[in-house]
Scaffold this motif. Structure first.
Motif, PDB file in Angstrom:
ATOM      1  N   ARG A  67       0.847  -1.207   0.000  1.00 55.67           N
ATOM      2  CA  ARG A  67       0.000   0.000   0.000  1.00 55.67           C
ATOM      3  C   ARG A  67       0.879   1.253   0.000  1.00 55.67           C
ATOM      4  NH1 ARG A  67      -2.732  -2.204   4.255  1.00 55.67           N
ATOM      5  NH2 ARG A  67      -4.350  -3.555   3.453  1.00 55.67           N
ATOM      6  N   LEU A  68       1.942   1.211   0.805  1.00 56.13           N
ATOM      7  CA  LEU A  68       2.849   2.363   0.874  1.00 56.13           C
ATOM      8  C   LEU A  68       3.525   2.598  -0.482  1.00 56.13           C
ATOM      9  CD1 LEU A  68       4.218   4.501   2.750  1.00 56.13           C
ATOM     10  CD2 LEU A  68       6.086   2.855   3.034  1.00 56.13           C
ATOM     11  N   ALA A  69       3.945   1.502  -1.137  1.00 56.37           N
ATOM     12  CA  ALA A  69       4.581   1.627  -2.461  1.00 56.37           C
ATOM     13  C   ALA A  69       3.642   2.337  -3.424  1.00 56.37           C
ATOM     14  CB  ALA A  69       4.953   0.247  -2.993  1.00 56.37           C
ATOM     15  N   GLY A  70       2.360   1.950  -3.389  1.00 50.66           N
ATOM     16  CA  GLY A  70       1.373   2.608  -4.252  1.00 50.66           C
ATOM     17  C   GLY A  70       1.247   4.082  -3.924  1.00 50.66           C
ATOM     18  N   GLU A  71       1.289   4.372  -2.625  1.00 53.46           N
ATOM     19  CA  GLU A  71       1.070   5.761  -2.185  1.00 53.46           C
ATOM     20  C   GLU A  71       2.253   6.684  -2.533  1.00 53.46           C
ATOM     21  OE1 GLU A  71       0.202   5.983   2.030  1.00 53.46           O
ATOM     22  OE2 GLU A  71       0.629   8.140   2.009  1.00 53.46           O
ATOM     23  N   ILE A  72       3.479   6.198  -2.324  1.00 56.93           N
ATOM     24  CA  ILE A  72       4.629   7.119  -2.462  1.00 56.93           C
ATOM     25  C   ILE A  72       5.495   6.845  -3.688  1.00 56.93           C
ATOM     26  CG2 ILE A  72       4.742   7.489   0.046  1.00 56.93           C
ATOM     27  CD1 ILE A  72       7.224   5.659   0.108  1.00 56.93           C
ATOM     28  N   GLY A  73       5.291   5.684  -4.353  1.00 62.26           N
ATOM     29  CA  GLY A  73       6.224   5.312  -5.423  1.00 62.26           C
ATOM     30  C   GLY A  73       5.751   5.713  -6.814  1.00 62.26           C
ATOM     31  N   ASP A  74       6.702   5.744  -7.738  1.00 65.85           N
ATOM     32  CA  ASP A  74       6.369   5.815  -9.163  1.00 65.85           C
ATOM     33  C   ASP A  74       6.176   4.399  -9.690  1.00 65.85           C
ATOM     34  OD1 ASP A  74       6.851   8.758  -9.769  1.00 65.85           O
ATOM     35  OD2 ASP A  74       8.691   8.183  -8.740  1.00 65.85           O
ATOM     36  N   GLY A  75       6.676   3.439  -8.923  1.00 75.99           N
ATOM     37  CA  GLY A  75       6.540   2.039  -9.285  1.00 75.99           C
ATOM     38  C   GLY A  75       6.848   1.180  -8.080  1.00 75.99           C
ATOM     39  N   ALA A  76       6.651  -0.136  -8.246  1.00 72.37           N
ATOM     40  CA  ALA A  76       6.988  -1.082  -7.180  1.00 72.37           C
ATOM     41  C   ALA A  76       7.822  -2.201  -7.775  1.00 72.37           C
ATOM     42  CB  ALA A  76       5.717  -1.660  -6.561  1.00 72.37           C
ATOM     43  N   LEU A  77       8.676  -2.788  -6.944  1.00 70.03           N
ATOM     44  CA  LEU A  77       9.425  -3.979  -7.341  1.00 70.03           C
ATOM     45  C   LEU A  77       8.946  -5.100  -6.426  1.00 70.03           C
ATOM     46  CD1 LEU A  77      12.968  -2.332  -7.659  1.00 70.03           C
ATOM     47  CD2 LEU A  77      11.399  -2.926  -9.516  1.00 70.03           C
ATOM     48  N   VAL A  78       8.166  -6.013  -6.997  1.00 69.39           N
ATOM     49  CA  VAL A  78       7.575  -7.081  -6.198  1.00 69.39           C
ATOM     50  C   VAL A  78       8.301  -8.382  -6.545  1.00 69.39           C
ATOM     51  CG1 VAL A  78       5.441  -8.301  -5.625  1.00 69.39           C
ATOM     52  CG2 VAL A  78       5.342  -5.880  -6.310  1.00 69.39           C
TER      53      VAL A  78
ATOM     54  N   LYS B 234      -3.043  -0.669  -5.779  1.00 67.89           N
ATOM     55  CA  LYS B 234      -4.130   0.235  -6.212  1.00 67.89           C
ATOM     56  C   LYS B 234      -4.710   0.982  -5.023  1.00 67.89           C
ATOM     57  CE  LYS B 234      -5.820  -1.722 -10.513  1.00 67.89           C
ATOM     58  NZ  LYS B 234      -6.652  -2.746 -11.127  1.00 67.89           N
ATOM     59  N   GLU B 235      -4.877   0.294  -3.902  1.00 65.60           N
ATOM     60  CA  GLU B 235      -5.382   0.975  -2.698  1.00 65.60           C
ATOM     61  C   GLU B 235      -4.456   2.125  -2.327  1.00 65.60           C
ATOM     62  OE1 GLU B 235      -7.264  -3.053  -0.702  1.00 65.60           O
ATOM     63  OE2 GLU B 235      -5.997  -1.788   0.553  1.00 65.60           O
ATOM     64  N   GLY B 236      -3.138   1.895  -2.472  1.00 71.55           N
ATOM     65  CA  GLY B 236      -2.165   2.936  -2.125  1.00 71.55           C
ATOM     66  C   GLY B 236      -2.183   4.091  -3.112  1.00 71.55           C
ATOM     67  N   VAL B 237      -2.304   3.768  -4.372  1.00 68.61           N
ATOM     68  CA  VAL B 237      -2.308   4.817  -5.410  1.00 68.61           C
ATOM     69  C   VAL B 237      -3.550   5.698  -5.253  1.00 68.61           C
ATOM     70  CG1 VAL B 237      -2.543   5.202  -7.910  1.00 68.61           C
ATOM     71  CG2 VAL B 237      -0.860   3.563  -7.062  1.00 68.61           C
ATOM     72  N   ALA B 238      -4.625   5.091  -4.756  1.00 68.86           N
ATOM     73  CA  ALA B 238      -5.884   5.776  -4.440  1.00 68.86           C
ATOM     74  C   ALA B 238      -6.342   6.701  -5.557  1.00 68.86           C
ATOM     75  CB  ALA B 238      -5.770   6.495  -3.103  1.00 68.86           C
ATOM     76  N   GLY B 239      -6.362   8.022  -5.325  1.00 65.00           N
ATOM     77  CA  GLY B 239      -6.943   8.955  -6.294  1.00 65.00           C
ATOM     78  C   GLY B 239      -6.125   9.172  -7.561  1.00 65.00           C
TER      79      GLY B 239
END
Ligand code: F42
Length: 328
Positions: A165-176, A192-197
């Motif tokens: 969730r944090l990655a979505g909120e603050i990142g330009d991308g995630a490495l999973v 998606k929950e992190g990216v929110a709006g």
């Protein structure tokens, strides 16, 4: 549009890595990610060296952490890679490897908050802003870098629900760190929950996969087995359950490690190979990558072992696999 990256461990010399990454660039790979563990070569030094020997590939830490380096050090280091590479740096950061921190006497406290604050400070410092910051874990007064203004994309290494969730909120991308669509169904929902709006189509979902490709499927599987043995044994129970790996197979593998590595490799089952790697001929890999992109992956990052012969595998990726995804 699917992008292709590649992961290398920092356990080879700078010359060897530069050679491999230049070869990856020539084969159409767009991102090179270098792991960061204190006992390996220094990832930022490697990236700076590689920057001077490549021309277009983006260069990232995959991933560094906010415990063995402070935020201002991280900002200066990634800005240096960005300057040397002419703007090709990408900043991958995660909470880090808890086991090694214990050996170093580093206290692994508040991983989410520490990553959150570090990303904010690194972003602002690399943009050239004067930063005073009074957070829960970082306290900085009037810090400023003298490296111009650099906008470096941030990718967050994440597995757990909170970190995703944090990655979505603050990142330009995630490495999973995962190779199977089932893991991305889980991860993408949280991202998606992190990216929110914000617009999720702008967010880069990176699959850090264990990957093994060869002209012959059996050879590809043989190369993947040792890596898959480690990944399976190190996976938490919920992940083992998610992939339907029978409890007795998992126990057989973990107890085989006590008898030696060869025994453990022999205990790897087909289920484990398909859960924890992308593996086989180029056609097999293409099918598995389609499944990943269907689950929301936008950057495929082949990682260890790559195949029985790394350079041949990079060539197969460039010549046979990437062209299949040019239109996506
Ligand atoms: N680690 C390295 O050290 N070097 C690497 O090169 C590296 C590469 C890499 C690449 C991709 C990737 O996905 C991970 C990679 N890692 C690497 C591992 C990475 O650094 C992490 O160890 C790994 O991603 C596991 O992190 P995680 O997402 O599971 O997050 C940890 C912190 C976790 O436990 N998260 C949970 C969660 O839900 O996300 C719990 C969070 C938690 O502890 N919360 C606390 C609480 O009280 O609830 C504290 C809250 C707070 O503020 O921190």
């Amino acid at each position: 549009m699917v992008h292709f990256g590649i992961e290398f461990l920092a356990n080879e010399t700078a010359d060897t890595l530069a050679d491999m990454i230049r070869f990856s660039e020539e084969n159409g790979i767009e991102y090179a990610w270098i792991t960061d563990h204190y006992n390996n070569r220094d990832s930022f030094s490697l990236l700076t060296y590689i920057a001077a020997r490549t021309t277009s590939i983006k260069l990232g830490t995959g991933v560094t952490n906010p415990y063995t380096r402070t935020a201002p050090q991280l900002a200066s280091a990634i800005a240096t890679v960005d300057e040397t590479s002419g703007g090709r740096a990408v900043f991958g950061i995660g909470p880090g490897d808890k086991m090694t921190f214990e050996n170093l006497g580093v206290h692994w406290t508040k991983p989410l908050q520490t990553v959150r604050e570090t990303v904010e400070v690194v972003r602002r410092l690399t943009l050239g802003e004067p930063v005073s910051f009074d957070g829960d874990v970082i306290s900085i007064k009037k810090a400023k870098l003298d490296l111009g203004s650099r906008s470096v994309p941030v990718y967050v290494g994440a597995q757990g629900p909170g970190m995703l969730r944090l990655a979505g909120e603050i990142g330009d991308g995630a490495l999973v760190n995962a190779s199977h669509p089932r893991d991305f169904e889980f991860a993408v929902k949280l991202l998606k929950e992190g990216v929110a709006g914000r617009d999720f189509s702008q967010f880069d979902v990176g699959a850090y996969t264990s990957f093994s490709v060869a002209g012959n499927r059996d050879e590809a599987v043989a190369a993947a087995r040792p890596v898959v043995a480690f990944i399976t044994a190190g996976s938490p129970p919920d992940v083992i359950k998610r992939h339907g790996i029978p409890e007795e197979d998992y126990s057989r593998l973990t107890s085989a490690f006590k008898d030696g590595f060869k025994q453990a490799v022999r205990a790897v089952t087909d289920d484990m190979i398909s859960a924890f790697s992308i593996c086989g001929t180029p056609d097999d890999c293409i099918g598995q990558i389609h499944d990943l992109t269907g689950a929301g992956v936008t950057q495929v990052i082949p990682g260890s072992p790559l195949g029985p012969d790394k350079k041949k595998s990079i060539q197969l990726i460039g010549k046979e696999i990437i062209p299949e995804f040019k239109e996506e």
